[in-house]
Design a protein around this motif. Structure first.
Motif, PDB file in Angstrom:
ATOM      1  N   GLY A 144    -118.827  22.464  50.859  1.00 22.26           N
ATOM      2  CA  GLY A 144    -120.100  22.593  50.421  1.00 22.26           C
ATOM      3  C   GLY A 144    -120.545  23.762  49.254  1.00 22.26           C
ATOM      4  O   GLY A 144    -121.469  23.880  48.830  1.00 22.26           O
ATOM      5  N   HIS A 145    -119.699  24.463  49.272  1.00 24.65           N
ATOM      6  CA  HIS A 145    -119.496  25.514  48.437  1.00 24.65           C
ATOM      7  C   HIS A 145    -118.439  25.741  47.612  1.00 24.65           C
ATOM      8  O   HIS A 145    -117.577  24.947  47.801  1.00 24.65           O
ATOM      9  CB  HIS A 145    -120.185  26.928  48.977  1.00 24.65           C
ATOM     10  CG  HIS A 145    -120.829  28.101  48.263  1.00 24.65           C
ATOM     11  ND1 HIS A 145    -120.045  28.659  47.025  1.00 24.65           N
ATOM     12  CD2 HIS A 145    -122.038  28.225  48.281  1.00 24.65           C
ATOM     13  CE1 HIS A 145    -121.014  29.210  46.566  1.00 24.65           C
ATOM     14  NE2 HIS A 145    -122.015  29.443  47.211  1.00 24.65           N
ATOM     15  N   ASP A 146    -118.060  26.710  46.728  1.00 20.95           N
ATOM     16  CA  ASP A 146    -117.023  27.000  45.835  1.00 20.95           C
ATOM     17  C   ASP A 146    -115.684  26.676  46.464  1.00 20.95           C
ATOM     18  O   ASP A 146    -115.505  26.996  47.731  1.00 20.95           O
ATOM     19  CB  ASP A 146    -116.934  28.475  45.042  1.00 20.95           C
ATOM     20  CG  ASP A 146    -117.999  28.662  44.547  1.00 20.95           C
ATOM     21  OD1 ASP A 146    -119.132  27.988  43.814  1.00 20.95           O
ATOM     22  OD2 ASP A 146    -118.453  30.034  44.311  1.00 20.95           O
ATOM     23  N   ASN A 167    -113.896  28.562  54.172  1.00 19.98           N
ATOM     24  CA  ASN A 167    -113.980  30.052  53.750  1.00 19.98           C
ATOM     25  C   ASN A 167    -114.573  30.881  54.714  1.00 19.98           C
ATOM     26  O   ASN A 167    -114.526  30.258  56.065  1.00 19.98           O
ATOM     27  CB  ASN A 167    -114.702  30.166  52.452  1.00 19.98           C
ATOM     28  CG  ASN A 167    -116.220  29.942  52.447  1.00 19.98           C
ATOM     29  OD1 ASN A 167    -116.609  29.834  53.479  1.00 19.98           O
ATOM     30  ND2 ASN A 167    -116.849  29.809  51.604  1.00 19.98           N
ATOM     31  N   PRO A 177    -121.900  26.475  54.313  1.00 18.79           N
ATOM     32  CA  PRO A 177    -123.326  26.576  53.680  1.00 18.79           C
ATOM     33  C   PRO A 177    -123.466  26.822  52.126  1.00 18.79           C
ATOM     34  O   PRO A 177    -122.153  27.215  51.695  1.00 18.79           O
ATOM     35  CB  PRO A 177    -123.962  27.806  54.406  1.00 18.79           C
ATOM     36  CG  PRO A 177    -122.975  28.116  55.506  1.00 18.79           C
ATOM     37  CD  PRO A 177    -121.655  27.701  55.077  1.00 18.79           C
ATOM     38  N   ARG A 178    -124.424  26.050  51.613  1.00 15.23           N
ATOM     39  CA  ARG A 178    -124.495  26.312  50.175  1.00 15.23           C
ATOM     40  C   ARG A 178    -124.828  27.810  49.848  1.00 15.23           C
ATOM     41  O   ARG A 178    -124.549  28.010  48.684  1.00 15.23           O
ATOM     42  CB  ARG A 178    -125.533  25.377  49.849  1.00 15.23           C
ATOM     43  CG  ARG A 178    -125.468  24.088  50.086  1.00 15.23           C
ATOM     44  CD  ARG A 178    -126.554  23.256  49.823  1.00 15.23           C
ATOM     45  NE  ARG A 178    -126.733  23.077  48.022  1.00 15.23           N
ATOM     46  CZ  ARG A 178    -128.110  22.793  47.654  1.00 15.23           C
ATOM     47  NH1 ARG A 178    -129.053  22.513  48.369  1.00 15.23           N
ATOM     48  NH2 ARG A 178    -127.916  22.587  46.276  1.00 15.23           N
ATOM     49  N   GLY A 179    -125.321  28.498  50.533  1.00 17.45           N
ATOM     50  CA  GLY A 179    -125.635  29.891  49.996  1.00 17.45           C
ATOM     51  C   GLY A 179    -124.971  30.822  51.227  1.00 17.45           C
ATOM     52  O   GLY A 179    -124.292  30.494  52.184  1.00 17.45           O
ATOM     53  N   TYR A 180    -125.121  32.086  50.678  1.00 16.96           N
ATOM     54  CA  TYR A 180    -124.113  32.831  51.218  1.00 16.96           C
ATOM     55  C   TYR A 180    -125.424  33.901  52.168  1.00 16.96           C
ATOM     56  O   TYR A 180    -126.470  34.136  51.681  1.00 16.96           O
ATOM     57  CB  TYR A 180    -123.705  34.081  50.469  1.00 16.96           C
ATOM     58  CG  TYR A 180    -122.142  33.863  50.515  1.00 16.96           C
ATOM     59  CD1 TYR A 180    -121.832  32.651  50.167  1.00 16.96           C
ATOM     60  CD2 TYR A 180    -121.176  34.846  50.867  1.00 16.96           C
ATOM     61  CE1 TYR A 180    -120.356  31.877  49.945  1.00 16.96           C
ATOM     62  CE2 TYR A 180    -119.787  34.418  50.660  1.00 16.96           C
ATOM     63  CZ  TYR A 180    -119.301  33.202  50.186  1.00 16.96           C
ATOM     64  OH  TYR A 180    -118.103  32.661  50.451  1.00 16.96           O
TER      65      TYR A 180
END
Lengths: 392, 392
Positions: free
Chosen positions: A275-277, A374, A387-390
């Protein structure tokens, strides 16, 4: 496409050459020829018809393959031309004079303003890439020539068939296989698309023979075939698209069709770990130096990328995996979720959620994709989510 | 699925409650109820039939919705039960005694070995999750009760529809949309699957409202609907799968279906730039600190990953892109191939091959995906290829 077998006893032959059909054979004459004619004004129909019939017979061509007759516009209303009973294509002298022909005639040029009528009209009507099957033949008060359309152009499609399940294939990949004449692939990949290949020519090559597979596919395409080269997952991710493009050198049109990659299928089954980098790393050191692999794992681990590992290990090759896990362990919590996916989309599919410390390393093999989370990756009700955001 | 419109004047109503159909309405009674009965041996059929008919009438239930009659096995041959003309489900006393009911009777327990016949048999036959629509009603020499099947379970599928072209969708995504009752998505995504949604309930939400979209989808699923939440590209790559899983907390079954991601489509159109190790980085600093983004670009550039950039820039947000390109320029040749892809799979699709130094930065926007080659990436006859191996 019709069923085809090396041992078949019934056959369909497609040819514009005249011959009797063999036993157990259906002979089809495609409309692949253009008849070009030149004639004196008022030449009797019988003279032209006889001349054309004799020419075709001498050259062994089938009259049924004549798609049209082509001539100078001024001759369009000649009864002899109409008597041929073929669709008519007319060109003016200027258009014909631009066509390069083997047998130009200064006499004709002086009379009608183009050095060739029969050859030029046949070539003009047959279009780009056409060749003369019969150069100008001079008869009584009429000439004729025959042009043949350019042979069908070959093409190569490198298609990603996804991880294995038909439900994960895209429509364009299925269409490419359906419209191909030849399918080239590693045997088990061909089995995965057996519902689509039916009676096509399937070329089953061994694993490890990537160069041979790409070369065979290109050779078939150069010979005019519509070829699909199968790749598992996505054709462009550690698969044959790059190799085919390198070897083709631009000589054959190559189309690349993406498919659902193994990491995407694993991610979806497990939840949304990608979902993220993220970084994607092959642990095969056959073609990439181990130092390069190490440096990439280190960089991805340090920069907190989710990491998807391809070719993580084989029976013999365990070291890159062990080193990679050791590197990651220096940056990430032992409880970091790890998705281990085997035989995706196939009968023995297995997707497990483990941890960096608890990963069953022995179970990691050639058919496995690993996804290491991660620092933000969590497990929610059994599903792995990055999650998409931190979260601040 | 039938056509559905807020303004529709013809309707189909499905209900197990008895009422007259309204004007312009077709009323269907689904077989959603189980009648449970208990009765004295030899009770006349008329008594049971009257009692059942009166009970249904009092409760406003449709007789046509009775799927079966259930009772104790010993009563299976009673003529009154057969007179109901319903399929028969029988249970032994031990099985009925295990069912929890609101109105158990010690008298019945003493007589036949289970404290409830009508209620317990109805619930047992209606299966897991069933509820009593009518608790035990006592009539002359007979009792009855009605159980209703559990409501259909809701489910949520987060589906990646690929970059836009129907040909790039997978079969499982198309099937999920075809079998859904409700489709939730950003308006333009719904337009991209308009060929599949027909008359379904489509919930069009605005861009930027990701939380609202996921929450609405989950709310509908909890209410028993079969919901598809649309994501562009792959549902798990910078898309809604993670968010939906986070918000669901495991309360609703959530399925994630991958799709062809934008980087895969861009890669295939351009050749095979993703042919070796690559990193995927979003340049949106809305949810991720700019320092984290910088560190990832630096790591990926230094370790010679091919890099795919998502959300590279918007009209206002140019800085992360400028910084990322400046970082990469410190590690890579200015002639490094860069693929710039806009509106993939849509009408205005544009895929160009530029270089790190020659990239048209102004043209990079929200609908763009960038793929920056690594040190080995080359252009062969116009196609971008990252070789699978490292040339020594």
């Amino acid at each position: 496409p019709l069923p085809w077998s090396e041992e078949g006893r019934l056959a369909v032959r497609v040819s514009d050459r005249f011959s009797a059909a063999n036993e157990g054979e259906l002979l089809l004459h495609p409309p692949s020829l253009i008849l070009g004619v030149g004639l004196e004004r008022g030449a009797p129909a019988s003279l032209l018809l006889d001349h054309v019939a004799r020419t075709l017979e001498n050259e062994g061509l089938a009259r049924a393959s004549l798609a049209a007759v082509a001539t100078l516009d001024l001759k369009g209303d000649e009864p002899a031309v109409a008597a041929l009973g073929l669709p008519l294509r007319l060109f003016d002298a200027a258009a014909l004079d631009r066509i390069e022909v083997p047998n130009p005639s200064p006499t004709v040029a002086a009379a009608v303003g183009t050095a060739s009528v029969a050859e030029a009209a046949a070539l003009a009507a047959a279009g780009e890439g056409a060749v003369l099957a019969v150069p100008k033949r001079i008869g009584q008060r009429a000439t004729c020539a025959v042009a043949r359309f350019a042979p069908p152009k070959g093409r190569l499609t490198v298609a990603g068939i996804g991880p294995g399940a038909p439900a994960m294939r895209t429509a364009e990949v299925e269409a490419a296989i359906a419209y191909a004449s030849d399918i080239v692939g590693y045997g088990p990949y061909l089995d995965l698309v057996a519902d689509l290949t039916g009676a096509k020519r399937c070329h089953r090559l061994a694993i490890g023979k990537e160069n041979e597979r790409a070369e065979l596919a290109l050779r078939l395409a150069r010979a005019g075939r519509a070829v699909v080269l199968l790749a598992s997952g996505d054709a462009g991710i550690y698969a044959l698209a790059g190799l085919a493009l390198e070897l083709s050198g631009g000589a054959v049109p190559v189309t690349v069709l993406p498919g659902i990659s193994a990491m995407q299928a694993a991610s979806a089954k497990a939840g949304a770990p990608l979902g993220h980098d993220f970084s994607v790393i092959s642990l095969s050191d056959l073609l990439t130096p181990l130092e390069t692999i190490r440096a990439r794992v280190e960089a991805a681990a340090a920069a907190d990328f989710v990491i998807a590992f391809y070719n993580p290990a084989s029976r013999e090759r365990r070291r890159p995996l062990e080193e990679a896990l050791a590197i990651i362990a220096r940056y990430r919590d032992p409880e970091t979720p790890v998705v281990r996916a085997r035989n995706l989309g196939r009968r023995d599919e297995l997707v497990t959620v483990e941890t960096l410390a608890g990963l069953d390393r022995e179970a990691v093999d050639m058919t496995t994709v690993l996804i290491v989370g991660n620092s933000q990756t969590t497990v929610i009700a059994g599903r792995v989510v990055t999650p998409r955001g931190y979260s601040s």
